[in-house]
Design a protein around this motif. Sequence first.
Motif, mmCIF file in Angstrom:
data_model
loop_
_atom_site.group_PDB
_atom_site.id
_atom_site.type_symbol
_atom_site.label_atom_id
_atom_site.label_comp_id
_atom_site.label_asym_id
_atom_site.label_seq_id
_atom_site.Cartn_x
_atom_site.Cartn_y
_atom_site.Cartn_z
ATOM 1 N N ILE A 168 12.033 -8.004 46.593
ATOM 2 C CA ILE A 168 12.271 -9.050 45.583
ATOM 3 C C ILE A 168 11.282 -8.857 44.428
ATOM 4 O O ILE A 168 11.649 -8.926 43.253
ATOM 5 N N LYS A 216 9.828 -6.135 43.377
ATOM 6 C CA LYS A 216 10.115 -4.989 42.509
ATOM 7 C C LYS A 216 11.143 -5.349 41.453
ATOM 8 O O LYS A 216 11.074 -4.897 40.314
ATOM 9 N N PHE A 217 12.117 -6.173 41.820
ATOM 10 C CA PHE A 217 13.120 -6.548 40.827
ATOM 11 C C PHE A 217 12.491 -7.388 39.715
ATOM 12 O O PHE A 217 12.616 -7.067 38.538
ATOM 13 N N PHE A 218 11.806 -8.442 40.110
ATOM 14 C CA PHE A 218 11.301 -9.347 39.063
ATOM 15 C C PHE A 218 10.181 -8.697 38.245
ATOM 16 O O PHE A 218 10.044 -8.959 37.047
ATOM 17 N N SER A 273 10.145 -5.762 37.310
ATOM 18 C CA SER A 273 10.717 -4.803 36.361
ATOM 19 C C SER A 273 11.382 -5.497 35.175
ATOM 20 O O SER A 273 11.845 -4.836 34.247
ATOM 21 N N GLN A 274 11.449 -6.819 35.168
ATOM 22 C CA GLN A 274 12.089 -7.515 34.047
ATOM 23 C C GLN A 274 11.164 -7.505 32.829
ATOM 24 O O GLN A 274 9.955 -7.705 32.964
ATOM 25 N N PRO A 275 11.729 -7.249 31.647
ATOM 26 C CA PRO A 275 10.892 -7.098 30.453
ATOM 27 C C PRO A 275 10.080 -8.345 30.126
ATOM 28 O O PRO A 275 8.980 -8.239 29.624
ATOM 29 N N ARG A 276 10.628 -9.505 30.359
ATOM 30 C CA ARG A 276 9.887 -10.733 30.038
ATOM 31 C C ARG A 276 9.772 -11.604 31.267
ATOM 32 O O ARG A 276 10.435 -11.388 32.263
ATOM 33 N N ALA A 296 17.721 -6.498 32.986
ATOM 34 C CA ALA A 296 17.268 -5.110 33.192
ATOM 35 C C ALA A 296 17.516 -4.708 34.643
ATOM 36 O O ALA A 296 17.301 -5.507 35.562
ATOM 37 N N GLU A 349 16.389 -1.914 36.922
ATOM 38 C CA GLU A 349 15.550 -0.767 37.289
ATOM 39 C C GLU A 349 16.035 -0.158 38.602
ATOM 40 O O GLU A 349 16.263 -0.881 39.570
ATOM 41 N N TRP A 383 17.931 -6.738 48.193
ATOM 42 C CA TRP A 383 16.700 -7.488 47.929
ATOM 43 C C TRP A 383 16.957 -8.979 47.721
ATOM 44 O O TRP A 383 16.187 -9.823 48.150
#
Lengths: 76, 958
Positions: free
Chosen positions: A13, A15-17, A19-22, B804, B806, B914
């Motif tokens: 979880i 890693k996803f958040f 990777s968000q730009p903002r 996004a 990734e 995830w």
Amino acid sequence: MPPEKLVHMANQIGKFFASQPRGDAPAAIADHLRKFWDPRMRRAIVAHLEQGGAGLDPPVRAAVQRLASESGHQTV
Amino acid sequence: MSEDTQMSLIDEIDYGTPPSQAAEMVTLTIDGRAVTVPAGTSIMRAAMEAGTAIPKLCATDMLDAFGSCRLCLVEIEGRAGTPASCTTPVAPDMAVATASERLDRLRRGVMELYVSDHPVTSLDPCTLDPCTQGDVELLDVAAEVGLTEVRYGLDGARHRSTGLDVSNPYFMYDPEKCIVCSRCVRACSDVQGTFALTISGRGFDSVMAAGSDQPFLESECVSCGACVQACPTGSLIEKAVVETGRPDRTVLTTCAYCGVGCSFKAEMKGDDVVRMVPYKDGKANHGHSCVKGRFAWGYTTHRERILHPMIRDSIDAPWREVSWDEAIGFAASEIGRIQARYGRDSVGAITSSRCTNEETFLVQKLVRAGFGNNNVDTCARVCHSPTGYGLSQTFGTSAGTQDFDSVEQTDVMIVIGANPTDAHPVFASRMKQRLRQGAKLIVIDPRRIDLVRSPHVEAECHLPLRPGTNVAVVTALAHVIVAERLVDEDFVRMRCDWDEYQDWADFVLRPEHGPEAVEALSGVPADLIRKAARLYATGGNGAIYYGLGVTEHSQGTTAVMALANLAMATGNIGRPGVGVNPLRGQNNVQGSCDMGSFPHELSGYRHIAGGDVRRLFESDWGVTLNPEPGLRIPNMFDAALDGSFKALYVQGEDILQSDPDTRHVAAGLGAMECVIVQDLFLNETASYAHVFLPGSTFLEKDGTFTNAERRIQLVRKALAPRNGYADWEVTLLLAKALGMTMHYDHPSQIMDEIARLTPTFAGVSYARLEALGSIQWPCNANAPEGTPVMHVDGFVRGKGRFIATEYVASDEKTGPRFPLLLTTGRILSQYNVGAQTRRTDNVVWHHEDVLEIHPHDAEMRGIADGAWVRLASRAGETTLRAQVTDRVAPGVVYTTFHHPDTQANVVTTDNSDWATNCPEYKCTAVQVSPSNGRSPWQQDYEAFSDRSRRIAPVEAAE
């Protein structure tokens, strides 16, 4: 629940958040855990953090810390 | 539908030719009456719409006009001769006569020749044996044209007979009865798109033949039955009709197999179903079906069906048949005991995606209002839960955006992680129709699925990506679209959040998302990625269709978001022909999600933590609801193993066979003190159960299913439940035994409650469903007849949201121990765990699961086609036969999971998505090696399975 499995799931979880730009990744991770993890799973990962939190990625550790601080005055 | 129409046989009007889609209207006169129809309509159809049936044999409105039988002749004022009305379009002010002495004479002459070539003993349909003479449309037409005698006799020379073909388990072919009208051939090519049938021979020797003049079963025929439905002479006929006789009444209902949701006429004789015939007014299937829906319903009367409740104290003991009262009482007392001992949260339930909306709603209500927790989940967890989360984050709703008819306006299709010709065959036929009309196809799949190249269909691009790299490949498509300025900027500015779009555009432009970088990860050549991206962005209406090959990955949710991004960036959303379309697996997987089966949300996708929503349900149900999310299915097994989850009520789902990492599931179930299984058969999960409650089939109950296009359709009871109760009644018995006060006399009352509590269902009721035939949600004051296409004027969430995506590599990486990647899927003739289809004659097509392996990988391992091989992963191992084929790329192996003696899920792991914990079925690192026989696990499992299915003999009464 085995802590290794919860750590693995929480890091996924994270890693996803992360990777968000903002946005505030720890807040988003904590929100996801609150919305989708049953309380016993949240209690278990908080307990794992209290044992040192081995394996938690930094933003996930920050998110679980938020859950832990909330659990001070309400049920996690 | 009133009781009256239920009781009579529904014989749908055949207009002879398909409707014209033209907007321009034309007025002509037919037999002196003015008729107005769309331009392009045939005279035959115009006449039928005005109530005049012109005799016909080769014409039927499922097929384009063919003009071969010469029966439908008419006279047109000012034109010479007698043109065929099926091939002659209407024209303004045309004056048509459908009957005259000359026409009658011509038609009788033609008909006389047909009948002379047909093995009948009499011209009077009433005197013929309906079983042996089969369908008598031919004789009906003979009567219609006034043919009373055949001057050539009834026993003259006939077309060449190639002998009776009974090879197909469900229908037979008698070439002697064939009149070479080509309806079957055209049904196979135009409707089904398989091109298995042809007319072989010339002149009087002509006869219809399957494949290369082979028995049907050996040909490429997929047994969809469209040819049987089309045949006007009984040359092709269902064996059930020959054995049972002709049906005399119809019950309209909805298929209980896949998410296409075909409408069927259950044609009955007395209390027996004679045959299932797809209903032409069915909005999902328009009169077409596949081998499962039309033919594979014999499981309803299979001898292995369990009809009496059973209980046992331990899973080592044999089952004991008991009364319903005793079984329900035992189940309720066990739940009570376990909650008293281990706490309120120690019990839960799984709702079924095979059962109706009403049944699903009741089970989640039982959990939330009766058990007092939110430990309820559904099998969508293990298939499309990432769709729910991904699409709600980007668009604002957890469902596909289009109806199936939308495909008729699609110019470019992306099919990713889906195999429609096997898993959603009736919609695949629609896709193939559109592809034959010239639409372009992009397939993104590790396997060369049938759509990549099949008769008259060829994909423009096939991107054979390495399993687990969907997110990288779809993000690379976005990279090309942004880099080459193919974005529909007007759409994005108007409909989406512009700042988020710009963040996203910067993200996808990073070099690591470029085609060359992604080629290294995915194995897809960079040029192919560019070609596909350009085609989708510039080829006209672009529609994305996806399946479990997208969702069942550790990044399933991210991949769904990536597809949504792609549609928004290219403006392919919010009108017919475009959209993002999940192909839902099970008949009611959409419905089970809509009904609040997920542990964190109430019906209509509203989070349980929301105070207003919870209060709405609390006041309606008269209880206090728990605001915390409950356990998801995989979490239930983990919680069982740590001792905090002890009882599970499973309605209509075989979690042991269908969920990944079988050994983990078995350990979880084995750790529970009370497992209640409600099913048709002693499935694999029942081996671990303490209570077995017999379930009912879709033919035995009323209710609704919701298909992949959000279409709610009625399921109508054709037979009394053989087990005594419909599934909703069983849940109600359990609820009452637990002290709940809910009461319903009919599922329509449950739907009324759903509508009362769920804004997207506000306008749904059985009365509305009867009136409209079907309704696509949302259905409310703004859309009283439902919503075929979503997000038309704006996204449900307001502005569309770019996210996004990734790429994160799966933990399932190949290495020296496990150098291959396994992916799994379904096959046409079998359905999921096979509990139903394995108990039908569909086993003639697929009686065991096989492992597809590339010739290169097979040779390296000394594996020959058909040899036994051992398939092993870090989770477990099994054995099965190898099929050596270049359909899979080197490095990839594939199998199905229909048979419990193979148990592909012994090999799959407990990795999951995830966001949703949807298991990563589609990517497992494995090794394949030659094997002498079955694995120890398989041998142990067989012994266990036999032991756990023992039923103690009933003691004789005193």
